[in-house]
Design an enzyme around this catalytic site. Structure first.
Site, mmCIF file in Angstrom:
data_model
loop_
_atom_site.group_PDB
_atom_site.id
_atom_site.type_symbol
_atom_site.label_atom_id
_atom_site.label_comp_id
_atom_site.label_asym_id
_atom_site.label_seq_id
_atom_site.Cartn_x
_atom_site.Cartn_y
_atom_site.Cartn_z
ATOM 1 N N ALA A 71 1.103 13.404 -23.137
ATOM 2 C CA ALA A 71 0.745 12.050 -23.587
ATOM 3 C C ALA A 71 1.682 11.507 -24.676
ATOM 4 O O ALA A 71 2.038 10.338 -24.663
ATOM 5 C CB ALA A 71 -0.697 12.042 -24.084
ATOM 6 N N PHE A 128 -6.556 19.465 -25.447
ATOM 7 C CA PHE A 128 -7.177 18.148 -25.609
ATOM 8 C C PHE A 128 -8.603 18.179 -25.044
ATOM 9 O O PHE A 128 -8.902 18.969 -24.157
ATOM 10 C CB PHE A 128 -6.322 17.123 -24.862
ATOM 11 C CG PHE A 128 -6.746 15.703 -25.100
ATOM 12 C CD1 PHE A 128 -6.489 15.097 -26.314
ATOM 13 C CD2 PHE A 128 -7.399 14.995 -24.116
ATOM 14 C CE1 PHE A 128 -6.891 13.787 -26.530
ATOM 15 C CE2 PHE A 128 -7.803 13.683 -24.332
ATOM 16 C CZ PHE A 128 -7.550 13.075 -25.540
ATOM 17 N N ASP A 129 -9.492 17.320 -25.547
ATOM 18 C CA ASP A 129 -10.911 17.413 -25.138
ATOM 19 C C ASP A 129 -11.115 17.276 -23.627
ATOM 20 O O ASP A 129 -11.870 18.042 -23.033
ATOM 21 C CB ASP A 129 -11.802 16.431 -25.933
ATOM 22 C CG ASP A 129 -11.398 14.969 -25.795
ATOM 23 O OD1 ASP A 129 -10.325 14.697 -25.240
ATOM 24 O OD2 ASP A 129 -12.164 14.095 -26.240
ATOM 25 N N ASP A 184 1.129 18.939 -21.286
ATOM 26 C CA ASP A 184 0.218 17.805 -21.371
ATOM 27 C C ASP A 184 0.954 16.807 -22.269
ATOM 28 O O ASP A 184 1.043 16.982 -23.477
ATOM 29 C CB ASP A 184 -1.102 18.297 -21.988
ATOM 30 C CG ASP A 184 -2.140 17.193 -22.081
ATOM 31 O OD1 ASP A 184 -1.834 16.042 -21.739
ATOM 32 O OD2 ASP A 184 -3.264 17.495 -22.514
ATOM 33 N N LYS A 198 -0.663 6.424 -23.740
ATOM 34 C CA LYS A 198 -0.080 6.750 -25.039
ATOM 35 C C LYS A 198 1.404 6.363 -25.003
ATOM 36 O O LYS A 198 1.726 5.192 -25.121
ATOM 37 C CB LYS A 198 -0.260 8.239 -25.350
ATOM 38 C CG LYS A 198 -1.652 8.754 -25.702
ATOM 39 C CD LYS A 198 -2.795 8.271 -24.931
ATOM 40 C CE LYS A 198 -4.095 9.001 -25.179
ATOM 41 N NZ LYS A 198 -4.332 10.170 -24.384
ATOM 42 N N HIS A 216 -19.508 13.770 -27.234
ATOM 43 C CA HIS A 216 -19.215 12.797 -28.295
ATOM 44 C C HIS A 216 -19.165 11.358 -27.806
ATOM 45 O O HIS A 216 -19.398 10.437 -28.559
ATOM 46 C CB HIS A 216 -17.909 13.156 -29.012
ATOM 47 C CG HIS A 216 -16.730 13.329 -28.114
ATOM 48 N ND1 HIS A 216 -16.583 14.418 -27.278
ATOM 49 C CD2 HIS A 216 -15.634 12.558 -27.901
ATOM 50 C CE1 HIS A 216 -15.438 14.302 -26.619
ATOM 51 N NE2 HIS A 216 -14.845 13.188 -26.970
ATOM 52 N N TYR A 270 0.841 -1.206 0.000
ATOM 53 C CA TYR A 270 0.000 0.000 0.000
ATOM 54 C C TYR A 270 0.871 1.249 0.000
ATOM 55 O O TYR A 270 0.621 2.197 -0.740
ATOM 56 C CB TYR A 270 -0.913 0.006 1.227
ATOM 57 C CG TYR A 270 -1.954 1.100 1.183
ATOM 58 C CD1 TYR A 270 -3.241 0.839 0.712
ATOM 59 C CD2 TYR A 270 -1.657 2.401 1.586
ATOM 60 C CE1 TYR A 270 -4.200 1.838 0.642
ATOM 61 C CE2 TYR A 270 -2.612 3.410 1.514
ATOM 62 C CZ TYR A 270 -3.883 3.124 1.050
ATOM 63 O OH TYR A 270 -4.825 4.114 0.987
#
Ligand SMILES: *Cc1c(COP(=O)(O)O)cnc(C)c1O
Length: 463
Positions: free
Chosen positions: A217, A124-125, A215, A258, A450, A72
Site C-alpha cells: 500500500a 495489517f488488520d 503488501d 494509498k 473495530h 469489458y
C-alpha cells in the site's frame, strides 16, 4: 537563506469543512456508539481517520478519467495500468481488484490452507483478518525496536531475520506458502523496511523454498525512507529503488487507495505465472474479468497516472515533511509519539498519554474520543479493540503498544490544519491526569470488530 520547502502543487478546487460546537459533538459521538467510524463526515472538521482513498487527485488524474476505456475485455486502460506496474516493479502478471483486501482475498483463496503459517512484520488488520478467517495463523516477526517508541531505529518495519528463520526452519515448509512484508509497516507506525532487510527476507525464503509477497500500500513512501536513511541509496532515484525492492519479492498485493492516490482500487502482481493462473479463477469469481477485476476503466487510467505521481521525489518529500511537521509539533508539546516519524501518519502512544486509564478500558479509543470532542478531529484507535479477541481463547488481546493514529490524507490538508490537531492534543495532554476511566464494549462482531463496535463510557466509581 536556504529557501523553505513548499508543496509542488497548488489548489484548483476546494471543499468546505466546518468546526462544530462541543455540545453538537457530544451528541453525535454518543449517537455513534463512541465509535468514530459511525460518525457522519460532516460531523468531522479534520478527518485523519485514514489516508486510504482520501487523497486529492491531480488535474492529470481527473483528465485520465475522461479518457478511460470501459470495454469489458481488453480495455486500453487495463494495458496502460499493466505497463505502468511493469515499469515500476518489473512484474509481468497482474490482476486488478476493487481494493486491497480484495487482492488479499483472491491471493489467499488461491494459496492458503487451514493451519498454514504466514510470517510477516505486524500484518495489517485486513490481512490478518483474511488469514485468520481461513484458520491460518499470522506470525509476527517484527524487530523488537518497533515496540519502543523512543528507539531511534530508522527501520522499525524490519523483520527480525533470526525470528523468521526459526519459523521457516522449525515448521514444514509446505505449511508456509508465503511470507508477507508490509511496506511501510502501518501497524508499528508507518515504519519503513530497509532494502537490506528486504534482501535478507528474500534470501531466507529462497533458502527454505517458499515465497515472499509485499503488501505494498505505501511502497513509494517506503522507497523514500530507503533513499533518506540507507546510505547506499542516497543518490539513487525513487523509481530505481522501487525497481530494486521488487527484485526481492515474488509478488505484491496493493491497496491503490494509498500510494496510488485514487479513491478506490487495488491489484495483485506476480513474478511467476503459476500463482497468477491459480488466482485468476478467484479473481473472475469475486472481482470481475481479468482486464478490469472490480475497477472501471477510467479508474484504472487514473490509477496509472497516480502511481507515477506518487513515485516522484518532490511529491514524496512534501508529503513526508508534512507528517514530520505534525510529529515535531507534538514532540515539542511533550506528547509521546512513535519516533522516527512514519510515512503516512503520526502514532500517539496512547498507553503512555493516558496512563491512568486501565488497558481493559481501551486508553487509545478513549484518547481518540477525547480528540474528537476537543476539536472535531477524527483519528483511529490502533489498540486492543482493533487487535480483536484471540481466535482460539476468545480473550481480548492487549498489544504492548496502544496508539492513536493520525493518518494524513495525501495533498488534502495544510499545515494550518496540522497546527489545530497539535493544539487540540496539547490541550488534552494538559488535563490528562483527570482522565482516569475509559470505555466498555456493549456490542462487537467476531472479527474486525473495530469497524462496527458499540461502546459506552465507563463512569467514574461505577461499573
Ligand atoms: C489499506 C491496506 C490494506 C487493505 O486495503 P483496502 O484497500 O483498504 O482494502 C492492506 N494492507 C495495507 C498495508 C493497507 O494499508
Amino acid at each position: 537563506m536556504k529557501l523553505p520547502y513548499a508543496e509542488p502543487f497548488k489548489t484548483k478546487m476546494v471543499e468546505s469543512i466546518r468546526l462544530s460546537s462541543k455540545s453538537e459533538r457530544q451528541d453525535w459521538i454518543e449517537k455513534a456508539g463512541y465509535n468514530l467510524f459511525n460518525l457522519h463526515s460532516d460531523q468531522v472538521f479534520i478527518d485523519l481517520l485514514t489516508d486510504s482513498g482520501t487523497g486529492a487527485m491531480s488535474d492529470k488524474q481527473w483528465g485520465a478519467l475522461m479518457t478511460g476505456d470501459e470495454s469489458y475485455a481488453g480495455s486500453s486502460s487495463y494495458f496502460r495500468l499493466k505497463n505502468t506496474i511493469k515499469s515500476l516493479t518489473g512484474f509481468d502478471y497482474f490482476l486488478p481488484t476493487h481494493q486491497g483486501r480484495a487482492a488479499e482475498n483472491v491471493l489467499f483463496s488461491a494459496i492458503l490452507k487451514e493451519g498454514d503459517l504466514i510470517p510477516g512484520n505486524a500484518h495489517f488488520d485486513t490481512t490478518k483478518g483474511h488469514i485468520e478467517f481461513r484458520k491460518a495463523h499470522a506470525v509476527d516477526c517484527t524487530v523488537r525496536s518497533a515496540y519502543d517508541t523512543e528507539s531511534p531505529d530508522p527501520f522499525k518495519g524490519n523483520i527480525d531475520l533470526n525470528l523468521l528463520e526459526d519459523v521457516l526452519k522449525n515448521n514444514p515448509i509446505e505449511k508456509i506458502p508465503v511470507v508477507i512484508v508490509t511496506l511501510t509497516c502501518n501497524t508499528t507506525g508507518g515504519q519503513p523496511v530497509s532494502m537490506e532487510n528486504l534482501k535478507g527476507v528474500y534470501h531466507l525464503t529462497q533458502k527454505y523454498g517458499t515465497r515472499v509477497f509485499f503488501d505494498s500500500a505505501r511502497f513509494a513512501e517506503n522507497a523514500y525512507f530507503i533513499k533518506e536513511r540507507e546510505e547506499a541509496y542516497r543518490n539513487i532515484t525513487i523509481r530505481e529503488i522501487i525497481k530494486e525492492m521488487y527484485t526481492y519479492a515474488d509478488g505484491m498485493t496493493m491497496s491503490s487507495k494509498k500510494d496510488g492516490i485514487v479513491n478506490i482500487g487495488g491489484f495483485i502482481a506476480f513474478k511467476e505465472k503459476d500463482w497468477f493462473e491459480k488466482a485468476t479463477t478467484y479473481n473472475i469469481m469475486f472481482e470481475g474479468f481479468i482486464t478490469y477485476g472490480g475497477m472501471a476503466g477510467r479508474d484504472m487510467n487514473s490509477l496509472a497516472q497516480g502511481l507515477m505521481e506518487a513515485t516522484g521525489y518532490e511529491y514524496l518529500e512534501s508529503r513526508i515533511s508534512q507528517v514530520a511537521y505534525l510529529g515535531k509539533k507534538l514532540t515539542d508539546y511533550g506528547i509521546p509519539v512513535q519516533k522516527p516519524y512514519g510515512g503516512h501518519a503520526i502514532f500517539v502512544n496512547a498507553g503512555k498519554f493516558l496512563s491512568k486509564v486501565p488497558r481493559e478500558e481501551f486508553p487509545a479509543q478513549t484518547l481518540a474520543i477525547e480528540l474528537y470532542l476537543e476539536a472535531g478531529v477524527r483519528a483511529v484507535e490502533i489498540g486492543a479493540i482493533m487487535a480483536d479477541r484471540d481466535p482460539d481463547t476468545k480473550k481480548n488481546r492487549y498489544p504492548e503498544l496502544v496508539m492513536v493514529r493520525l493518518a494524513i490524507p495525501r495533498r488534502v490538508y495544510s499545515n494550518n490544519h496540522m497546527d489545530v490537531v497539535a493544539a487540540a492534543l496539547s490541550n488534552i495532554y494538559e488535563r490528562r491526569d483527570q482522565i482516569t476511566r475509559g470505555v466498555k464494549i456493549l456490542k462487537e462482531a467476531p472479527i474486525l470488530r473495530h469497524f462496527t463496535v458499540k461502546l459506552a463510557p465507563v463512569e467514574k466509581n461505577t461499573e
